[in-house]
Design a protein around this motif. Sequence first.
Motif, mmCIF file in Angstrom:
data_model
loop_
_atom_site.group_PDB
_atom_site.id
_atom_site.type_symbol
_atom_site.label_atom_id
_atom_site.label_comp_id
_atom_site.label_asym_id
_atom_site.label_seq_id
_atom_site.Cartn_x
_atom_site.Cartn_y
_atom_site.Cartn_z
ATOM 1 N N MET A 166 1.076 -1.287 -0.093
ATOM 2 C CA MET A 166 -0.429 -0.070 -0.021
ATOM 3 C C MET A 166 1.392 1.292 0.331
ATOM 4 O O MET A 166 2.179 1.194 0.737
ATOM 5 C CB MET A 166 -0.712 0.144 1.150
ATOM 6 C CG MET A 166 -1.635 -0.789 1.580
ATOM 7 S SD MET A 166 -2.948 -0.901 2.690
ATOM 8 C CE MET A 166 -3.464 0.106 3.025
ATOM 9 N N GLU A 217 -2.035 6.064 0.395
ATOM 10 C CA GLU A 217 -3.949 4.538 1.481
ATOM 11 C C GLU A 217 -3.482 4.142 2.324
ATOM 12 O O GLU A 217 -4.762 3.890 2.794
ATOM 13 C CB GLU A 217 -3.407 3.663 0.198
ATOM 14 C CG GLU A 217 -3.565 3.886 -1.270
ATOM 15 C CD GLU A 217 -3.324 2.069 -1.898
ATOM 16 O OE1 GLU A 217 -3.644 1.998 -2.990
ATOM 17 O OE2 GLU A 217 -2.721 1.804 -1.998
ATOM 18 N N GLN A 239 -4.958 7.392 4.505
ATOM 19 C CA GLN A 239 -6.129 7.273 4.615
ATOM 20 C C GLN A 239 -6.972 6.450 5.239
ATOM 21 O O GLN A 239 -8.250 6.920 5.848
ATOM 22 C CB GLN A 239 -6.881 6.729 3.353
ATOM 23 C CG GLN A 239 -7.665 7.526 2.340
ATOM 24 C CD GLN A 239 -8.426 7.499 1.016
ATOM 25 O OE1 GLN A 239 -7.639 7.095 0.183
ATOM 26 N NE2 GLN A 239 -9.229 8.274 0.402
ATOM 27 N N GLU A 240 -6.422 4.818 5.818
ATOM 28 C CA GLU A 240 -7.002 4.341 6.397
ATOM 29 C C GLU A 240 -6.781 4.788 7.940
ATOM 30 O O GLU A 240 -7.704 4.465 8.597
ATOM 31 C CB GLU A 240 -6.441 3.327 5.663
ATOM 32 C CG GLU A 240 -7.062 2.282 4.281
ATOM 33 C CD GLU A 240 -7.971 1.581 4.822
ATOM 34 O OE1 GLU A 240 -8.264 1.297 5.966
ATOM 35 O OE2 GLU A 240 -8.713 1.916 3.515
ATOM 36 N N VAL A 297 -5.745 13.925 1.918
ATOM 37 C CA VAL A 297 -6.049 12.294 2.524
ATOM 38 C C VAL A 297 -5.739 12.049 4.184
ATOM 39 O O VAL A 297 -6.144 11.488 4.665
ATOM 40 C CB VAL A 297 -5.214 10.850 2.111
ATOM 41 C CG1 VAL A 297 -5.398 11.156 0.602
ATOM 42 C CG2 VAL A 297 -3.575 11.178 1.860
#
Length: 231
Positions: A62, A66, A69-70, A98
């Motif tokens: 990832m 990404e 964002q998580e 993000v």
Amino acid sequence: MNNSPIHILLAEDEPSLAMIVKESLETRGLKISLFADGKSALQGFTKGNYDLVVLDVMMPEMNGFEVAQEIRAQDEEIPIMFLTAKSQTDDVLKGFHVGGNDYIKKPFSMEELIVRIHNLLNRKKLQQSSEQFRIGEFIFNFPQQRLIYKNNEPVKLTHREAHLLYHLWNNKNKVLDRSYILQKLWGSDDFFSGRSMDVFITKLRKKLNQDPTIEILNVRGYGYKLIIPST
């Protein structure tokens, strides 16, 4: 009193750089948990308790965007910094969109990284210690990063939006120097940081537009002024 060391999650897939950063931060009394890819970093974040997250952008499994964002879906307040070789405006802005709070371009000095880390930690401490303020018809809850207009549903602010609005409020009806706030919140007054701040100003204007008496003016060549009617 909590005397536990500051705990930082560091995700960097280049082994030699990762170890240099880890060891340099540890010599300054920080606790570092190192991960070599985005997936393991996210898993580590879920299981751990951290004060700050430092993410390389280009990682296997990832990428840093990404992962950020998580992380933001789990924790809206923890500071996130990106390590990036990318310098395109769109990439920098994407990092902020993000949920990132800062970025540092490779190659970087350890001194600069440490200053930026402490700046983010100090902002977090400021946010936790501050209360709420009235902005026109809004209540600005800084610790919770929320704007409440009369009896409407609260409007959520990002970490950076909240800090930018706090500084505007703290200088209400005065010009907030553009270079000062760029250095304070972005760590740099370069072109990319300036573009990013303009985006955040636009977002704040939209979130404040329910009260037509409030304005954020662009004072060309100087900075921004938050206009609030006297009560």
